[in-house]
Design an enzyme around this catalytic site. Sequence first.
Site, PDB file in Angstrom:
ATOM      1  N   HIS A  96      -8.195  10.560   7.419  1.00  0.00           N
ATOM      2  CA  HIS A  96      -7.176  10.875   8.422  1.00  0.00           C
ATOM      3  C   HIS A  96      -7.291   9.970   9.644  1.00  0.00           C
ATOM      4  CE1 HIS A  96      -5.493  14.686   6.821  1.00  0.00           C
ATOM      5  NE2 HIS A  96      -6.676  14.815   6.255  1.00  0.00           N
ATOM      6  N   GLU A 144      -5.260   9.650  11.978  1.00  0.00           N
ATOM      7  CA  GLU A 144      -4.706  10.314  13.173  1.00  0.00           C
ATOM      8  C   GLU A 144      -5.743  11.198  13.855  1.00  0.00           C
ATOM      9  OE1 GLU A 144      -4.222  11.322  10.116  1.00  0.00           O
ATOM     10  OE2 GLU A 144      -3.833  13.475   9.982  1.00  0.00           O
ATOM     11  N   CYS A 171      -3.606  11.765   3.055  1.00  0.00           N
ATOM     12  CA  CYS A 171      -4.117  12.987   2.424  1.00  0.00           C
ATOM     13  C   CYS A 171      -3.078  13.579   1.477  1.00  0.00           C
ATOM     14  CB  CYS A 171      -4.569  13.953   3.524  1.00  0.00           C
ATOM     15  SG  CYS A 171      -5.700  15.218   2.929  1.00  0.00           S
TER      16      CYS A 171
END
Lengths: 227, 747
Positions: free
Chosen positions: A204, A206, A87
Amino acid sequence: MKTAVVVFPGSNCDRDIYHVCRHVMRWSTEFVWHKETTLPAGTDLVILPGGFSYGDYLRSGAIARFSAIMSAVKSHADRGGAVIGVCNGFQILTESGLLPGALCRNRDLKFICAPVGLRVENAGSIVTRAYRAGERIRMPIAHADGCYQAGEETLKRLEGEGRVLFRYVDEAGEPSERGNPNGSLHNIAGVLNDRGNVAGLMPHPERCAETILGSTDGRRFFESLVK
Amino acid sequence: MSVRNEPAITPELVKEHGLTPDEYQRVLAILGRTPTYTELGVFSVMWSEHCSYKSSRAFLGRFPTRGPRVLQGPGENAGVVDIGHGWALAFKMESHNHPSYIEPYQGAATGVGGIMRDVFTMGARPIANLNLLRFGRPEHPKTPYLLDRVVAGIAGYGNCMGVPTVGGELFFDGSYDSNCLVNAMTVGLLRADRIFRGNASGPGNAVLYVGSKTGRDGIHGATMASEAFGEGSEEKRPTVQVGDPFTEKLLLEACLELMEKDIIIGIQDMGAAGLTSSSCEMAGRAGTGVELNLERVPMRETGMTPYELMLSESQERMLMVVKQGGEEEARAVFQKWDLDAEVVGRVTSDGMLRARWHGEVVAEIPAREISDQAPEYERPRSRPRYLDETAKLDESSIPVPSDLNATLVRLLGSPNLCSRRWVWRQYDHQVMVGTVEGPGGGAAVVRLPQTGTGVALTAGCNSRYVFLDPRLGGCIAVAECARNISCTGATPIALTDCLNFGSPENPEVLWTFVEAIEGVSEASEKLDIPVVSGNVSFYNETSGSAVFPTPAIGMVGVMEDVTRAIGIGFSQAGMRVALIGQFRPQAGGSEYLAAIHGKTAGTPPALDLAAEARVQSLVRKLAGDGLLKAAQDVSDGGVAVALAEMCLRPGQPMGVTVRLPGPAASRPDVLLFGETQSSILIAFAPEMEAAVRAAASSADVLFVPLGMTGGAKLVIEGLIDAPLDHLRDAHENGLKKVLEHSRAGAA
């Protein structure tokens, strides 16, 4: 895997990435403040996390690239060390020239937080080795400036050299306009540098690396790094 | 006392400062002399309705605020409750209605910024934001603009801070045409034994100013928020502050870092009334004094006066008291984060708030008296006349729609029932990797990786109910929030309120205010959910027309095992669907009556708090025992809308076929869309049916099997047969239609 998570002023996914590296992957992980000039000794992997470095008040990533730590990150990449930007981290990598292209305001000019369909385009990279080529996965995006832009020559090279990592796709798995959340050229969601050791993506991983969060599609992104 | 270069105090000046002649006499009595210009400004903001609660204080004591989990009740920057395992939650909700109507982006953004500061001053890291929004009729020319900019402002601030916005409520009604409501709530996580408070104790300790420089923005913002709107309100735009979420993010990290060291005595956000309220309140709580050297305040502009410095509401600023000798250590942390930090004064033992300007005293006020002797009014109240009119509802005068399928589609696409995805897609609701149940359901669930436990969060208020019966409406607001939390499997433990009303000088408004407090308090007591923080916002009216009375409730709950959290969606086929609790749908007060028949009338559905407590306890037990796949209460839109939402919630919609209880109703519309209390729809695997039934029976709760999930339609036997893709289109496009009003209007 010794991991360094760089913290810029305004980073806000630094703790998320740290959590996954440290507690899910069980890697030795450290935060590195942007004013540092060196990475911790023995760093294998540098991660530039998501967020709003310097508030994104100028252009996303445009100020963070001048941070003191960035010359150490560049040297690490020059030595062949792995560097990943997620990002805002991806935006910083394009701003600093470690990755080609640029990330512009989304097509509808709004911040978008939503799960998106992705197709794994290159399953041989440091961050995609644990996926199958052509596999369809889902990951969340959360950005206002994720519209990937690059010149025609660059795009041709990226496509020709298999350096597009992920592409946004619709329910049918096609990289259509409908499946493209932000207007990125060629529906590009993530790219690799020419040497293969620097990767950036807008989604993302994560945020989808644990069952409790509803999806583990992002887990293999991290597993790829140690495969 | 007189100060060079300051205007003389005249009756006109006193009036301009919003002080009544009586209040001014009080000022004279406290000081024993004529105030200086700066002092007049200080009294003006401290005694504004916004800061002093002068019209509401007499009634707020009714709230039950104690409980075994309460670590900090009302009166601090935020309430704090114990959630076990050594952890606590700090949370509060606050209004930013007036600024948001005048300048929606910045008004909403700074509302979010302000409430987050309130929470992190307690030593908590914010883990979730919620909000409650009210706008006028969709066809009102300002509605689409306000909605678009308020949402963008909330997103702009919260996203940059990296705090997920996990839930909220959005409602449209003509009563908000000229007065939108923007209530923001933040929930933060802290160690139960590390609570920081706004306390200026220890004479000699340093008063540290931290964060953004002070400018002229927001001077008299608190005073503006204490007046009703009339013509020309937009001209008040310069009193709205401008937000800088990046600086606030730095401030958050720097404050939390400094809190790890042992040098902070007290800390308070400079919110409404800025330096004035933070220094007065901190000294007042500690029984000390504070001496400020205003020329040391970091300034954004040249030529600022002591008056402006005391009253500025520039954002992203904190006032801290640090141990004498700890100044340099504190400053080093702020330097790391590139923030201004200046010692601007000292704690004293004389109880005075004393402000100097290059040595000269410009204000000297007894700090405790300014709050203790603030005016307090118990203004007249009278039951509103409209209640007799609205209570008269003849159900038989309401035509039964000929096409119930079409009515369901209309309802699902109507402004108050359609999907809010357009809104929450703009909020980062997943940052911090904790969101287990995000926006779009009844309550959000956030996991705490430290303990494996979860917290459930919600904000809401059926303001139409409060309008039709303020006491019952207040009761229901609490019960519904608690029900939403219970439906996730969590136990509700505490609430915050944000009481949005018209002018307290209007006896009818004040009556509804006091009744609503009574209702909220009753439910809070019976359901054992104490009120730990709150906010009052009066004067939500324009040219004499008040908003629906809106006592917004924000609530938190806890669950021991977050992997047991339940969502609202039917995620699998072949699941049994049943209803637990009561099912007494009625047309009165319903969204159906308003949206389809254009009527706001009747009285809200009856609520039996004992039955409510039983059904909530049952749903929590079923969830905790791992028996449930989904749960949602029946609320606005009735059982048909609730079922449709459960079908549409998953990424891939899932159909259901049910038969509703009772004989073929003469009012199928009321059966389908009427509203009821204490009613919860649940889904479970067929093999669990015996266990679910047994649990319901031993809890003395009615259990009614309804049907089974599967297919691609919503079928309610004999009444509704609708393909989910039709329902989904209507549901997903409803809000876009609201927004398109503006484009059509502008074109």
